[in-house]
Design a protein around this motif. Structure first.
Motif, PDB file in Angstrom:
ATOM      1  N   THR C  34      99.848 -12.483  39.601  1.00 30.05           N
ATOM      2  CA  THR C  34      98.520 -12.863  40.063  1.00 30.05           C
ATOM      3  C   THR C  34      97.867 -11.642  40.692  1.00 30.05           C
ATOM      4  O   THR C  34      98.419 -11.049  41.613  1.00 30.05           O
ATOM      5  N   VAL C  35      96.719 -11.242  40.183  1.00 31.53           N
ATOM      6  CA  VAL C  35      95.977 -10.129  40.782  1.00 31.53           C
ATOM      7  C   VAL C  35      94.584 -10.643  41.149  1.00 31.53           C
ATOM      8  O   VAL C  35      94.229 -11.780  40.838  1.00 31.53           O
ATOM      9  N   PHE C  85     102.241 -20.671  36.825  1.00 29.22           N
ATOM     10  CA  PHE C  85     100.934 -20.048  37.023  1.00 29.22           C
ATOM     11  C   PHE C  85      99.775 -20.939  36.572  1.00 29.22           C
ATOM     12  O   PHE C  85      98.625 -20.642  36.846  1.00 29.22           O
ATOM     13  N   GLY C  86     100.105 -21.997  35.848  1.00 29.81           N
ATOM     14  CA  GLY C  86      99.051 -22.870  35.367  1.00 29.81           C
ATOM     15  C   GLY C  86      98.224 -22.264  34.255  1.00 29.81           C
ATOM     16  O   GLY C  86      97.090 -22.662  34.033  1.00 29.81           O
ATOM     17  N   ILE C  87      98.786 -21.274  33.545  1.00 27.46           N
ATOM     18  CA  ILE C  87      98.081 -20.678  32.410  1.00 27.46           C
ATOM     19  C   ILE C  87      98.481 -21.444  31.156  1.00 27.46           C
ATOM     20  O   ILE C  87      99.670 -21.640  30.906  1.00 27.46           O
ATOM     21  N   PHE C 109     101.965 -20.473  41.767  1.00 24.14           N
ATOM     22  CA  PHE C 109     101.552 -19.073  41.754  1.00 24.14           C
ATOM     23  C   PHE C 109     100.080 -18.916  41.358  1.00 24.14           C
ATOM     24  O   PHE C 109      99.584 -17.806  41.283  1.00 24.14           O
ATOM     25  N   ALA C 110      99.405 -20.023  41.074  1.00 26.99           N
ATOM     26  CA  ALA C 110      98.031 -19.934  40.591  1.00 26.99           C
ATOM     27  C   ALA C 110      97.140 -19.288  41.647  1.00 26.99           C
ATOM     28  O   ALA C 110      97.405 -19.367  42.836  1.00 26.99           O
ATOM     29  N   ARG C 111      96.066 -18.642  41.155  1.00 25.50           N
ATOM     30  CA  ARG C 111      95.166 -17.940  42.052  1.00 25.50           C
ATOM     31  C   ARG C 111      94.403 -18.946  42.896  1.00 25.50           C
ATOM     32  O   ARG C 111      93.910 -19.955  42.406  1.00 25.50           O
ATOM     33  N   LYS C 112      94.314 -18.665  44.191  1.00 20.66           N
ATOM     34  CA  LYS C 112      93.548 -19.556  45.073  1.00 20.66           C
ATOM     35  C   LYS C 112      92.068 -19.328  44.827  1.00 20.66           C
ATOM     36  O   LYS C 112      91.601 -18.192  44.791  1.00 20.66           O
ATOM     37  N   GLU C 113      91.337 -20.412  44.645  1.00 24.94           N
ATOM     38  CA  GLU C 113      89.895 -20.273  44.447  1.00 24.94           C
ATOM     39  C   GLU C 113      89.265 -19.764  45.737  1.00 24.94           C
ATOM     40  O   GLU C 113      89.455 -20.342  46.804  1.00 24.94           O
ATOM     41  N   ALA C 114      88.541 -18.651  45.646  1.00 26.30           N
ATOM     42  CA  ALA C 114      87.965 -18.066  46.862  1.00 26.30           C
ATOM     43  C   ALA C 114      86.715 -18.848  47.278  1.00 26.30           C
ATOM     44  O   ALA C 114      86.057 -19.451  46.464  1.00 26.30           O
TER      45      ALA C 114
END
Lengths: 359, 147, 114
Positions: C34-35, C85-87, C109-114
């Motif tokens: 995750t980046v 990752f939910g991909i 591990f999914a990206r947190k919605e900002a």
């Protein structure tokens, strides 16, 4: 065509110390298909990088698995040291090699015991584990722990191993080898043992390459590849053979592992002889920044440690690809077409370490 | 008749790192030899009196653990082996670990350690046997009372 | 040991993997990270002791193509990436549909919605 039925195997099963579940599709006694389902030991420790800093993660890495604990700690430290450009001292590298090979010996003997248990040879299981205790004694003497040592740190080792203690290991190794001779003779020559192992789960060298296998499982099918030859730690200076076998069945896998135990003893002997004096740790300054992937040879095969850091105390990502994970596709292939009674032996043939796999 | 003369043991790995598991197995082998107390490591929950659990509990093992526990005949005791089984240990903060096994089934003896040492484990098992006897005699008294 | 890293575009993944396959490589691992701008997906291949990696950046909005028809063991890694990752991964030879790891938190591990 016979009647098809589905037999659940696991998660709790007498031959497996760890939970793994398989749905076996049977046609009479033959397995037609096997669908693995894992995740019983998934803890999510790769995510702990958010909560523990890069020094504390050594402890977590060592606890990915209790059998290959030293290897995991080593792989993690090696990757971080590469990112931070830390050159570990010669003595550290030799001591790490010695501890790594002792771990390999105990892991392989443990596996021999479990295999004996799987085909119902109880006394051979007990005998193997009796010998294994002698190696654990050495490890306990050197590090203080029996299975999890916590001796590694980024930049070196936490404590030194005195030279005279290492000299005393040479004597113990001789004892171990003497005991092993009897056990290995039984494994490789006993009629009953051979009848359970020969010709079971055969894979050709093309198949194992295609399925991405690694470790003794790969070498038992005639592929000569061992990541120790990449030359990390002190393996560059040490002379050892890569054991292979061409049959590709479970007997060949047993042979490769048994012979590797003796090779490990040889490596330890050389390392103790060549051990230089010097410091055991290097100073660690700042925080890691960059990425690196280390590949090392664990007892079960090649393991990869991918570390990505962005100059902060906490790493961005730690990813571990363990050997059992790579061998699972091959396991499902060998299970197809086997007898139901051979399933436990075939599962053990990859030397499954489920807690490594699921992390 | 005392049940404690030969209690059988069932081992389940809830989500341990394997370190405690191999120590549980090692304690049945010649060096430590719990078999001298009449203990046999069995794979069948219906034969078992003592349940030794290693590792914290995650989502997927929760039901398995409950089921194993319910399949064991009464009286039964549970030994939590290792710090993870006691309260989650180093993995307590992981997203998939809900803590020690006492969040799912009642625990009688806690044996901490990472990894648990066979000596400590044997000590714990011997304690568990005493509890087993107690439970058994209570059960007998209840039976006599109710006739 | 030699190491090479090829940065590629998401759309060319299958072409590139096919090329790597015909060069005689085997699959070592697939890893997602995750980046800030999405997810990096890193494929590592090996030939002998040499190592070749290809990597691309995805936003995680549209499904990633599976390479399991080119490299058979890839299904295990791709299912793992899907679950953690939910991909979405398309055309896997063995699709667990999110059942490989049944985690208590969905896609941890999914990206947190900002």
């Amino acid at each position: 065509m016979g009647v098809r039925s589905v037999v659940p195997f696991g998660p709790q099963h007498p031959v497996l110390p760890e939970p793994v579940h398989l749905d076996l599709v049977l046609e009479d006694e033959k397995v037609v298909d096997a669908i693995p389902s894992i995740g019983f030991i998934h803890r999510g420790l790769e995510k702990l990088v958010d909560k523990k800093d890069f020094q504390e993660m050594v402890y977590v890495a060592e606890r990915i698995c209790g059998i290959c604990s030293f290897g995991h700690g080593f792989g993690y430290c090696d990757a971080v040291e590469h990112i931070m450009n830390i050159e570990t001292s010669e003595r550290t590298q030799y001591l790490r090699t010695i501890l790594f090979e002792l771990s390999r010996m105990h892991s392989h003997i443990l596996w021999l015991g479990l295999l004996a248990d799987a085909f119902g040879f109880e006394s051979l299981f007990m005998d193997s584990w009796r010998v294994r205790e002698k190696i654990l004694d050495m490890l306990e003497c050197a590090t203080g722990g029996r299975v999890i040592f916590s001796i590694l740190k980024v930049g070196g080792l936490r404590r030194d191993i005195p030279n005279d203690m290492l000299k005393s290991f040479l004597k113990t190794l001789e004892d171990v080898e003497k005991d092993l001779e009897v056990i290995i003779r039984t494994f490789l020559n006993d009629y009953a043992v051979k009848s359970r192992l020969c010709g079971v789960g055969v894979l050709s060298s093309e198949e194992v390459e295609e399925l991405g296998c690694c470790g003794p499982f790969l070498r038992a099918s005639g592929v000569r590849r061992d990541s120790r030859k990449l030359g990390y730690a002190a393996y560059d200076d040490i002379d050892f053979e890569i054991i292979t076998h061409t049959d590709g069945d479970t007997y060949a896998r047993t042979y490769v592992r048994a012979m590797e135990i003796l090779q490990s003893a040889k490596i330890i002997r050389q390392a103790i002889e060549m051990l230089p004096d010097g410091p055991i740790e290097m100073p660690v300054k700042g925080f890691p920044d960059g990425e690196y992937m280390t590949r090392i040879e664990q007892p079960r095969g090649e393991a990869c440690y991918y570390i990505k850091a962005n100059g902060k105390k906490f790493l961005q990502r730690m990813r571990v690809r363990t050997p059992t994970f790579a061998n699972i596709p091959a396991l499902t292939r060998t299970l197809r077409g086997c007898e139901l009674a051979d399933v436990p032996i075939l599962i053990l043939a990859i030397d499954p370490c489920i807690s490594c796999t699921e992390r | 008749m005392q049940i404690s003369k030969s209690p059988w043991l069932l081992h389940y790995d809830a989500s341990s790192c394997n370190g405690c598991d191999i120590e549980v197995l090692a304690s049945t082998t010649p060096r430590f030899d719990v078999e001298r107390f009449g203990i046999i490591n069995t794979g069948n929950p219906k034969h078992a009196d003592i349940l030794v659990v290693t590792g914290g509990v995650n989502n997927q093992t929760r039901m398995v653990l409950k089921q194993l526990y319910s399949q064991m005949p009464d009286p039964k005791v549970v030994v939590a082996a290792g710090i993870c089984a006691c309260d989650g240990g180093i993995f307590k903060e992981c997203y998939n670990i809900s803590g020690g096994i006492d969040t799912v089934i009642p625990v009688d003896v806690y044996v901490p350690g990472c990894a648990v040492r066979p000596e400590a484990l044997i000590d714990g098992i011997v304690k568990a046997i005493a509890i087993l006897d107690e439970k058994r005699s209570k059960q007998l008294i209840m039976k006599q009372k109710t006739g | 040991m030699e190491r090479e890293l090829r940065e590629i575009e998401e759309d060319t993944l299958l072409n590139e993997t096919q090329k790597v396959h015909s060069e005689g490589y085997r699959l070592i691992q697939i890893c997602a990270t995750t980046v800030d701008s999405g997810y990096e997906i890193l494929y590592t291949f090996g030939k002998g002791y040499d190592e070749l990696s290809i990597r691309f950046l995805t936003k995680g909005e549209k499904p990633v193509q599976s390479i399991s028809r080119i490299f058979p063991p890839a299904w295990l890694y791709e299912n793992e990436i899907h679950d953690l990752f939910g991909i979405e991964v398309e055309n896997m030879t063995l699709d667990f549909r999110g059942g490989l790891y049944r985690t208590s938190v969905k896609a941890p591990f999914a990206r947190k919605e900002a």
